[in-house]
Design an enzyme around this catalytic site. Structure first.
Site, PDB file in Angstrom:
ATOM      1  N   HIS A   1       1.638   8.629  -7.431  1.00 30.73           N
ATOM      2  CA  HIS A   1       1.719  10.021  -6.975  1.00 30.73           C
ATOM      3  C   HIS A   1       3.178  10.518  -7.066  1.00 30.73           C
ATOM      4  CE1 HIS A   1      -2.406   9.637  -5.890  1.00 30.73           C
ATOM      5  NE2 HIS A   1      -2.158   8.778  -4.917  1.00 30.73           N
TER       6      HIS A   1
ATOM      7  N   HIS B   1       0.817  -1.223   0.000  1.00 30.48           N
ATOM      8  CA  HIS B   1       0.000   0.000   0.000  1.00 30.48           C
ATOM      9  C   HIS B   1       0.846   1.266   0.000  1.00 30.48           C
ATOM     10  CE1 HIS B   1      -2.243   3.344   1.818  1.00 30.48           C
ATOM     11  NE2 HIS B   1      -3.271   2.843   1.172  1.00 30.48           N
TER      12      HIS B   1
ATOM     13  N   HIS C   1       1.820   3.401  -3.347  1.00 27.26           N
ATOM     14  CA  HIS C   1       1.574   4.830  -3.101  1.00 27.26           C
ATOM     15  C   HIS C   1       2.824   5.413  -2.455  1.00 27.26           C
ATOM     16  CE1 HIS C   1      -2.917   3.795  -2.345  1.00 27.26           C
ATOM     17  NE2 HIS C   1      -2.897   4.535  -3.433  1.00 27.26           N
TER      18      HIS C   1
ATOM     19  N   ASP D   1      -7.636   7.104  -9.856  1.00 20.68           N
ATOM     20  CA  ASP D   1      -7.494   6.955  -8.408  1.00 20.68           C
ATOM     21  C   ASP D   1      -8.833   6.944  -7.671  1.00 20.68           C
ATOM     22  OD1 ASP D   1      -6.508   6.895  -5.833  1.00 20.68           O
ATOM     23  OD2 ASP D   1      -5.315   8.716  -5.977  1.00 20.68           O
TER      24      ASP D   1
HETATM   25 ZN    ZN Z   1      -4.576   5.509  -4.505  1.00 13.87          ZN
END
Ligand code: ZN
Length: 458
Positions: A271, A208, A234, A322
């Protein structure tokens, strides 16, 4: 459904640019077998005016589609990513596998109508509302796979490793109990999905974040996974995360990740908003893909990715929707460019000496990065790739008497009409005349699911 095996395009965007009078042929499994420019249309052959390769959506949490627009009210104090996340957790508390399937099908049908033909699903609601694993470990993942199959969407499933609530192995909060997985559970889910792999489905993994997974756990999962599979994480989405990383490890998150793992083209860093100059150069040099999600990053107040220096260093990127505040590939690309124009107070930032047209640069770059992140043969109208393509509405006034070189500038930047007319995935038409082939049934099921969820939430 019409079964065809070739399409004649007056103009098609091929890997080396726009070509005229193009025939694209594919086989029964949906793989392109020939692409030839400068040919004559054959009698009875289907024809289209303007054809593009379908876009890859490299970052999705499908269930969050149902939350879109419901978190736009100011709270008593300053609102942030973290206050949004609390609302999202509350929403995730009651969701059932049936809801997940209905929401994902609606989302995928919308994404297809807006030019996406592949999605990478970063899948973390894996336990039941009590926090127990389902009898079938891949229960919720299989629902997303079913939604993709029903809508025709190409899919990369990324079961998520999610063990901690913050740096330093902080225990999960009660509201995160549906997400909890260690390496063993993640491998169970991956193994359950293995038999479903095929031309339309790949399976990778997603630690994650460095907040939610330790280096040891990430290493354990990577050690059990075949080498070529995609790995998404992420990272550095929020300034707060950078500060927490510095406090816990003495390093910024991207630097910390790169020192512990061999980061290369199989990795997608989602990101990667907050990079210093050294991290920007190192990420670009690694060959990994930066997974940029401009509408969500804007909606959550994340910040702006350092696109100019990253591109100057040869960095790869793709786009994702997203949280699905937008389902439009055009809107992601437009906001990626507009954020940079506002930041630098200049125009036409996403371009290169070899490709000065911003729309073309954005579409082609996001295809290449997205295909790598998906780990599937997509992202180009070329032999061996999937027959995933988008036909634009040549009758729309925006495209009247347009030269192909101006098509993507118009498509990406001009107006809000959806110029996507038809969409093919793996050789099958899934969108015709702007409508998904099963649009009404999918939307009805979605409305029913949402109505039920609202009663469960109250
Ligand atoms: Zn995400």
């Amino acid at each position: 459904m019409t079964i065809a095996t070739s399409l004649f395009a007056r103009h098609a965007l091929l890997p080396d640019g726009w070509q005229d009078d193009v025939r694209i042929q594919w086989d029964g499994a949906g793989a392109i077998t020939a692409v030839k420019a400068g040919v004559q249309q054959q009698a009875g052959e289907a024809a289209a005016g303007l054809v593009l390769p379908g876009m890859v959506n490299l970052h999705s949490h499908a269930f969050q589609r149902a939350l879109g627009g419901l978190t736009e009210t100011a709270g008593a104090g300053p609102d942030s990513f973290w206050t949004w996340r609390d609302l999202m957790y509350r929403f995730a508390r009651h969701i059932t596998p049936e809801h997940i399937e209905a929401i994902a099908a609606q989302l995928f049908s919308e994404c297809l109508r807006h030019g996406y033909t592949s999605v990478c699903e970063f899948h973390y609601v894996q336990r039941d509302p009590q926090g127990q694993m389902y009898a079938r470990p891949a229960e919720t993942a299989e629902r997303v796979v079913a939604a993709a199959a029903a809508t025709g969407m190409g899919l990369t499933m990324l079961p998520v490793l999610y063990s901690f609530s913050g740096f330093g192995e902080q225990p999960l909060k009660p509201e995160q109990k549906r997400f909890r997985t260690g390496p063993a559970e993640v491998m169970q889910v991956i193994e359950a999905l293995e038999g479903l792999r095929g031309p339309q489905l790949e399976v990778g993994v997603a630690p994650h974040s460095l907040r939610a997974a330790s280096a040891a756990m990430i290493g354990e999962v990577l050690g059990s996974l075949p080498q070529a599979r995609p790995v998404h994480i992420h990272i550095a989405e929020q300034q707060g995360e950078v500060e927490q990383s510095l406090a816990a490890t003495g390093q910024r998150p991207v630097r910390h990740l790169m020192e512990q793992f061999e980061i290369g083209p199989r990795w997608c860093l989602v990101h990667a908003t907050h990079l210093d100059e050294g991290e920007t150069r190192a990420l670009a040099a690694s060959g990994a893909v930066a997974g940029l999600c401009p509408t969500t990053e804007a909606n959550l107040g994340d910040g702006l990715f350092p696109l100019s220096p990253y591109l100057a260093a040869g960095g790869r990127f793709g786009i994702g929707s997203d949280s699905h505040i937008s389902q439009s590939a055009v809107e992601e690309l437009r906001w990626l460019e507009y954020g940079q124009r506002l930041l630098h107070q200049r125009r036409n930032v996403a371009a290169s000496p070899a490709q000065r047209r911003v729309g073309d640069f954005l579409w082609q770059s996001a295809l290449q990065g997205g295909a790598l992140a998906a780990g599937r043969p997509v992202g180009a109208l070329a032999v061996g790739k999937r027959a995933d393509l988008v036909v634009l509405d040549s009758e729309h006034p925006n495209l009247a008497a347009i030269s192909p070189e101006d098509v993507l500038g118009t498509f990406v930047f001009c107006g809000n009409d959806n110029l996507v007319s038809d969409v093919m995935v793996g050789g099958r038409w899934m969108v015709r005349g702007g409508r998904h082939v099963a649009q009404d049934a999918i939307a009805q099921r979605y409305r029913d699911a949402i109505a039920q969820l609202r009663t469960l939430r109250s």
